[in-house]
Motif scaffolding. Sequence first.
Motif, PDB file in Angstrom:
ATOM      1  N   LEU A  90       0.820  -1.203   0.000  1.00 56.04           N
ATOM      2  CA  LEU A  90       0.000   0.000   0.000  1.00 56.04           C
ATOM      3  C   LEU A  90       0.859   1.262   0.000  1.00 56.04           C
ATOM      4  O   LEU A  90       0.514   2.251  -0.637  1.00 56.04           O
ATOM      5  N   VAL A  91       1.970   1.219   0.728  1.00 57.83           N
ATOM      6  CA  VAL A  91       2.868   2.377   0.753  1.00 57.83           C
ATOM      7  C   VAL A  91       3.455   2.614  -0.632  1.00 57.83           C
ATOM      8  O   VAL A  91       3.516   3.754  -1.117  1.00 57.83           O
ATOM      9  N   ALA A  92       3.885   1.537  -1.294  1.00 59.10           N
ATOM     10  CA  ALA A  92       4.466   1.659  -2.630  1.00 59.10           C
ATOM     11  C   ALA A  92       3.437   2.177  -3.637  1.00 59.10           C
ATOM     12  O   ALA A  92       3.746   3.057  -4.462  1.00 59.10           O
ATOM     13  N   ILE A  93       2.217   1.662  -3.557  1.00 57.81           N
ATOM     14  CA  ILE A  93       1.166   2.094  -4.488  1.00 57.81           C
ATOM     15  C   ILE A  93       0.819   3.563  -4.264  1.00 57.81           C
ATOM     16  O   ILE A  93       0.702   4.345  -5.214  1.00 57.81           O
ATOM     17  N   SER A  94       0.662   3.948  -2.995  1.00 53.53           N
ATOM     18  CA  SER A  94       0.320   5.347  -2.704  1.00 53.53           C
ATOM     19  C   SER A  94       1.445   6.281  -3.117  1.00 53.53           C
ATOM     20  O   SER A  94       1.194   7.407  -3.566  1.00 53.53           O
ATOM     21  N   THR A  95       2.705   5.833  -2.979  1.00 51.55           N
ATOM     22  CA  THR A  95       3.835   6.649  -3.410  1.00 51.55           C
ATOM     23  C   THR A  95       3.805   6.864  -4.918  1.00 51.55           C
ATOM     24  O   THR A  95       4.034   7.982  -5.408  1.00 51.55           O
ATOM     25  N   ALA A  96       3.505   5.791  -5.657  1.00 52.87           N
ATOM     26  CA  ALA A  96       3.409   5.905  -7.116  1.00 52.87           C
ATOM     27  C   ALA A  96       2.267   6.837  -7.519  1.00 52.87           C
ATOM     28  O   ALA A  96       2.408   7.667  -8.442  1.00 52.87           O
ATOM     29  N   MET A  97       1.131   6.736  -6.832  1.00 51.90           N
ATOM     30  CA  MET A  97       0.000   7.603  -7.154  1.00 51.90           C
ATOM     31  C   MET A  97       0.305   9.056  -6.810  1.00 51.90           C
ATOM     32  O   MET A  97      -0.095   9.978  -7.532  1.00 51.90           O
ATOM     33  N   LEU A  98       1.024   9.268  -5.710  1.00 52.32           N
ATOM     34  CA  LEU A  98       1.409  10.630  -5.341  1.00 52.32           C
ATOM     35  C   LEU A  98       2.359  11.201  -6.374  1.00 52.32           C
ATOM     36  O   LEU A  98       2.253  12.376  -6.748  1.00 52.32           O
ATOM     37  N   TRP A  99       3.296  10.384  -6.853  1.00 49.55           N
ATOM     38  CA  TRP A  99       4.235  10.831  -7.878  1.00 49.55           C
ATOM     39  C   TRP A  99       3.485  11.218  -9.148  1.00 49.55           C
ATOM     40  O   TRP A  99       3.778  12.253  -9.767  1.00 49.55           O
ATOM     41  N   LEU A 100       2.511  10.405  -9.540  1.00 48.18           N
ATOM     42  CA  LEU A 100       1.709  10.734 -10.721  1.00 48.18           C
ATOM     43  C   LEU A 100       0.938  12.038 -10.513  1.00 48.18           C
ATOM     44  O   LEU A 100       0.827  12.867 -11.416  1.00 48.18           O
ATOM     45  N   ALA A 101       0.393  12.201  -9.304  1.00 46.53           N
ATOM     46  CA  ALA A 101      -0.398  13.399  -9.021  1.00 46.53           C
ATOM     47  C   ALA A 101       0.466  14.661  -9.053  1.00 46.53           C
ATOM     48  O   ALA A 101       0.002  15.733  -9.460  1.00 46.53           O
ATOM     49  N   LEU A 102       1.719  14.531  -8.625  1.00 40.86           N
ATOM     50  CA  LEU A 102       2.616  15.688  -8.597  1.00 40.86           C
ATOM     51  C   LEU A 102       3.238  15.987  -9.952  1.00 40.86           C
ATOM     52  O   LEU A 102       3.847  17.038 -10.138  1.00 40.86           O
ATOM     53  N   THR A 103       3.099  15.051 -10.896  1.00 38.12           N
ATOM     54  CA  THR A 103       3.671  15.249 -12.223  1.00 38.12           C
ATOM     55  C   THR A 103       3.020  16.443 -12.906  1.00 38.12           C
ATOM     56  O   THR A 103       1.806  16.550 -12.980  1.00 38.12           O
ATOM     57  N   ARG A 104       3.856  17.323 -13.406  1.00 41.11           N
ATOM     58  CA  ARG A 104       3.344  18.520 -14.090  1.00 41.11           C
ATOM     59  C   ARG A 104       3.148  18.199 -15.566  1.00 41.11           C
ATOM     60  O   ARG A 104       4.090  17.859 -16.263  1.00 41.11           O
ATOM     61  N   GLN A 105       1.916  18.314 -16.039  1.00 46.87           N
ATOM     62  CA  GLN A 105       1.606  18.062 -17.437  1.00 46.87           C
ATOM     63  C   GLN A 105       0.705  19.173 -17.949  1.00 46.87           C
ATOM     64  O   GLN A 105      -0.144  19.684 -17.208  1.00 46.87           O
ATOM     65  N   PRO A 106       0.860  19.541 -19.221  1.00 52.25           N
ATOM     66  CA  PRO A 106      -0.039  20.555 -19.773  1.00 52.25           C
ATOM     67  C   PRO A 106      -1.491  20.100 -19.756  1.00 52.25           C
ATOM     68  O   PRO A 106      -2.399  20.893 -19.604  1.00 52.25           O
ATOM     69  N   GLN A 107      -1.683  18.796 -19.922  1.00 48.70           N
ATOM     70  CA  GLN A 107      -3.023  18.226 -19.795  1.00 48.70           C
ATOM     71  C   GLN A 107      -2.899  16.763 -19.390  1.00 48.70           C
ATOM     72  O   GLN A 107      -1.899  16.114 -19.665  1.00 48.70           O
ATOM     73  N   LEU A 108      -3.903  16.280 -18.702  1.00 41.18           N
ATOM     74  CA  LEU A 108      -3.872  14.908 -18.212  1.00 41.18           C
ATOM     75  C   LEU A 108      -4.252  13.971 -19.350  1.00 41.18           C
ATOM     76  O   LEU A 108      -5.361  14.040 -19.870  1.00 41.18           O
ATOM     77  N   THR A 109      -3.322  13.111 -19.725  1.00 44.61           N
ATOM     78  CA  THR A 109      -3.533  12.217 -20.851  1.00 44.61           C
ATOM     79  C   THR A 109      -4.312  10.976 -20.425  1.00 44.61           C
ATOM     80  O   THR A 109      -4.442  10.669 -19.241  1.00 44.61           O
ATOM     81  N   THR A 110      -4.798  10.256 -21.422  1.00 45.02           N
ATOM     82  CA  THR A 110      -5.497   9.004 -21.145  1.00 45.02           C
ATOM     83  C   THR A 110      -4.567   8.014 -20.461  1.00 45.02           C
ATOM     84  O   THR A 110      -4.989   7.263 -19.572  1.00 45.02           O
ATOM     85  N   ARG A 111      -3.296   8.007 -20.862  1.00 49.83           N
ATOM     86  CA  ARG A 111      -2.319   7.109 -20.241  1.00 49.83           C
ATOM     87  C   ARG A 111      -2.167   7.424 -18.756  1.00 49.83           C
ATOM     88  O   ARG A 111      -2.048   6.518 -17.930  1.00 49.83           O
ATOM     89  N   TRP A 112      -2.174   8.705 -18.400  1.00 52.69           N
ATOM     90  CA  TRP A 112      -2.076   9.125 -16.996  1.00 52.69           C
ATOM     91  C   TRP A 112      -3.297   8.648 -16.217  1.00 52.69           C
ATOM     92  O   TRP A 112      -3.178   8.132 -15.106  1.00 52.69           O
ATOM     93  N   LEU A 113      -4.462   8.796 -16.803  1.00 50.02           N
ATOM     94  CA  LEU A 113      -5.694   8.366 -16.145  1.00 50.02           C
ATOM     95  C   LEU A 113      -5.709   6.848 -15.950  1.00 50.02           C
ATOM     96  O   LEU A 113      -6.102   6.346 -14.889  1.00 50.02           O
TER      97      LEU A 113
END
Length: 231
Positions: free
Chosen positions: A1-24
């Motif tokens: 759970l810690v590893a999964i939440s860390t990965a999700m937090l990293w994705l959430a903090l990623t700066r993108q001009p728009q959220l892509t389907t791959r990100w979702l």
Amino acid sequence: LVAISTAMLWLALTRQPQLTTRWLLANSMLLALATGAKASQLLMAVLPALSIASPLLRLNPRYHWQAWLQAGSKSCFVVGMAILLLAALFTIVDMPLDDFINTVRSIQLAYHNPGPPVLLEKYTYMIQLFNIIDYFYSALGAPLLVAILVGAMTLWQRPEKKVALLLTVPTLFFIAYFASIPAFFDRSFCPSISSLSLLAACGILRIANIAGRLCPTPVATLLLTVLCCFK
């Protein structure tokens, strides 16, 4: 759970001009894995939801309702796709989805009708909230809690609020939700470990920069880090 939440937090903090389907889809897959491991971790959906909604803070909702509608649809896509992926996973491993649903129901029943050793002698929302705060104090210690609070205040003082939202709101959300349950499970707060670690790091750096007048900042950072390791 810690590893999964860390990965999700990293994705959430990623700066993108728009959220892509791959990100979702990446968030949906991680959310499905977390929910499969522990059903209550569906609450992790708050991370992609905040990431999707954070740009809207700069908009006037009176004139940008289309943007809010689009953000809502993306959030629903993440949760809906996570549920579909979870169902597909159960099909692959030949486990009936009904078994998972019944397990979730039994867990919810256990949450609201707990037995020893998780049973509380007396329950009110405020008592449980105090128990959770006391747990964090016992587990982390006062110095680290101070660093976390300083880090949170430092981030909220910045003009860009996205990082502050992602590192503070989910933890507060988890605390508020689990305070409503008359049983205590410390593993329920696994998703908060990454956020708390980053907040502590921000707080230590902030205090070290202030203390830099007395000694070199790298030295102050090292000393503060060592100090925060002791309760």
